[in-house]
Design an enzyme around this catalytic site. Structure first.
Site, PDB file in Angstrom:
ATOM      1  N   SER A 180      29.146  39.563  37.442  1.00  0.00           N
ATOM      2  CA  SER A 180      28.220  40.694  37.258  1.00  0.00           C
ATOM      3  C   SER A 180      26.878  40.380  37.901  1.00  0.00           C
ATOM      4  O   SER A 180      26.056  41.280  38.097  1.00  0.00           O
ATOM      5  CB  SER A 180      28.046  41.013  35.772  1.00  0.00           C
ATOM      6  OG  SER A 180      27.699  39.844  35.060  1.00  0.00           O
ATOM      7  N   ASP A 238      32.544  32.524  36.467  1.00  0.00           N
ATOM      8  CA  ASP A 238      33.573  33.436  36.985  1.00  0.00           C
ATOM      9  C   ASP A 238      34.075  32.996  38.345  1.00  0.00           C
ATOM     10  O   ASP A 238      33.274  32.642  39.233  1.00  0.00           O
ATOM     11  CB  ASP A 238      32.977  34.845  37.146  1.00  0.00           C
ATOM     12  CG  ASP A 238      33.303  35.746  35.977  1.00  0.00           C
ATOM     13  OD1 ASP A 238      34.235  35.432  35.212  1.00  0.00           O
ATOM     14  OD2 ASP A 238      32.612  36.773  35.826  1.00  0.00           O
ATOM     15  N   LYS A 287      36.376  31.341  34.503  1.00  0.00           N
ATOM     16  CA  LYS A 287      37.028  32.551  33.978  1.00  0.00           C
ATOM     17  C   LYS A 287      37.642  33.292  35.159  1.00  0.00           C
ATOM     18  O   LYS A 287      37.060  33.316  36.243  1.00  0.00           O
ATOM     19  CB  LYS A 287      36.013  33.449  33.257  1.00  0.00           C
ATOM     20  CG  LYS A 287      36.607  34.786  32.801  1.00  0.00           C
ATOM     21  CD  LYS A 287      35.714  35.512  31.826  1.00  0.00           C
ATOM     22  CE  LYS A 287      34.628  36.343  32.438  1.00  0.00           C
ATOM     23  NZ  LYS A 287      35.086  37.375  33.409  1.00  0.00           N
ATOM     24  N   GLU A 295      40.196  37.014  36.080  1.00  0.00           N
ATOM     25  CA  GLU A 295      40.668  38.301  35.568  1.00  0.00           C
ATOM     26  C   GLU A 295      42.169  38.473  35.799  1.00  0.00           C
ATOM     27  O   GLU A 295      42.678  38.108  36.863  1.00  0.00           O
ATOM     28  CB  GLU A 295      39.904  39.443  36.263  1.00  0.00           C
ATOM     29  CG  GLU A 295      38.413  39.413  35.973  1.00  0.00           C
ATOM     30  CD  GLU A 295      37.657  40.540  36.664  1.00  0.00           C
ATOM     31  OE1 GLU A 295      38.287  41.456  37.243  1.00  0.00           O
ATOM     32  OE2 GLU A 295      36.406  40.510  36.614  1.00  0.00           O
ATOM     33  N   GLU A 344      37.860  43.454  27.655  1.00  0.00           N
ATOM     34  CA  GLU A 344      36.793  44.396  28.024  1.00  0.00           C
ATOM     35  C   GLU A 344      37.261  45.850  27.931  1.00  0.00           C
ATOM     36  O   GLU A 344      38.324  46.210  28.465  1.00  0.00           O
ATOM     37  CB  GLU A 344      36.317  44.075  29.458  1.00  0.00           C
ATOM     38  CG  GLU A 344      35.203  45.014  29.928  1.00  0.00           C
ATOM     39  CD  GLU A 344      34.449  44.516  31.156  1.00  0.00           C
ATOM     40  OE1 GLU A 344      34.700  43.379  31.618  1.00  0.00           O
ATOM     41  OE2 GLU A 344      33.599  45.286  31.644  1.00  0.00           O
TER      42      GLU A 344
HETATM   43  O1  KIV Z   1      30.936  39.232  35.001  1.00  0.00           O
HETATM   44  C1  KIV Z   1      30.690  39.439  33.811  1.00  0.00           C
HETATM   45  O2  KIV Z   1      29.545  39.578  33.381  1.00  0.00           O
HETATM   46  C2  KIV Z   1      31.810  39.534  32.884  1.00  0.00           C
HETATM   47  C3  KIV Z   1      31.519  40.059  31.523  1.00  0.00           C
HETATM   48  C4  KIV Z   1      31.420  41.523  31.562  1.00  0.00           C
HETATM   49  C5  KIV Z   1      32.499  39.596  30.521  1.00  0.00           C
HETATM   50  O3  KIV Z   1      32.914  39.249  33.232  1.00  0.00           O
END
Ligand code: KIV
Length: 263
Positions: free
Chosen positions: A47, A85, A115, A117, A180
């Site tokens: 994000s 991420d 993390k 997806e 989410e």
């Molecule tokens: O990138 C991000 O901020 C996220 C959150 C919305 C969990 O993956």
């Protein structure tokens, strides 16, 4: 100082029924503030591409950008678990690619986990990363990297698919799961169905923890605000007020005064 948080701490928190807090962070000063506030985990989310870089979605974010922001956050953190991420197309092409890019992120930032997806389709990738010692947090429901496939940022309601995705991520060895934009009842059922902690965003109160995007909760991003966000402070307005005051003082000769000048 409070105990250092790692992946096993989060598992213990779920077992003890203690809620987990996660907030996104992208830089050193905010990482220090989040860490000192006792937030359990800081997510260097992709994000960053939207709320910091101003892109319309997260797709343009690169591994190098994640590493740059991740390093700053790790430098500012003593207690919280830092999760970074994997950005779009850094793990979808092949498992080798996923290992290489996740490995780079871990090695070059010092973060505690990554993390990524996806549910069933990412099961083998998650397992491969876990097998080489890289802790993985899953992310199902509205997966923003698939926004073009999902037809927009929409609530995800396919219960059977969501339950299967959660089970696949847990079976692959992920240590936690972000859910989410999923109706509360479904997210609660998922949380009961898996042993690993679930962290909800727009997924109701039945998850084992909650995550919000920092710039949304502090009102630092005004392009749009998802309805599930609670604004805990209004730093955007505060910043504008401070800048207007600075401007007025400079133009009228009030700033700098003698106390802000060298003799
Ligand atoms: O990138 C991000 O901020 C996220 C959150 C919305 C969990 O993956």
């Amino acid at each position: 100082m409070a105990k250092i948080v790692n992946t096993t701490t989060l598992a213990a928190m779920k077992r003890a029924g203690e809620k987990i807090t996660m907030v996104t962070g992208y830089d050193y000063p905010f990482a220090r503030l989040l860490d000192q506030s006792g937030i359990d985990t800081i997510l260097v989310g992709d994000s960053v591409g939207v709320v910091v870089a101003g892109y319309k979605d997260t797709l343009p974010v690169t591994v190098d950008e994640m590493i740059y922001h991740g390093r700053a956050v790790v430098r500012g953190t003593e207690r919280a678990l830092v999760i970074i991420d994997l950005p779009f197309m850094s793990y979808q092409i092949s498992i080798e690619d996923a290992k290489l890019q996740a490995g780079r992120i871990m090695k070059e930032t010092g973060a505690g986990a990554v993390k990524l997806e996806g549910g069933v389709t990412m099961q083998e990738t998650i397992r491969a990363l876990v097998d080489i010692g890289i802790p993985v947090c899953g992310h199902i429901g509205l997966t923003p990297q698939a926004v073009n496939q999902l037809g927009g940022f929409k609530v995800q309601r396919e219960k059977d698919r969501l339950l299967k995705d959660a089970a696949a991520v847990a079976a692959a060895g992920a240590f936690a799961l972000v859910i989410e934009c999923v109706p509360s009842e479904i997210a609660s059922e998922i949380s009961r169905s898996v042993e690993i902690p679930t962290i909800g965003i727009g997924a109701g109160s039945g998850c084992d923890g909650q995550v919000l995007v920092l710039h949304d909760m502090l009102s630092l991003f005004d392009r749009f605000r998802p309805s599930f966000v609670k604004q805990y402070a209004h730093l955007g307005e505060e910043t504008k007020k401070a800048m207007a005051e600075f401007s007025r003082e400079v133009k009228s000769g009030i700033f700098p005064g003698p106390e802000h000048s060298f003799k």
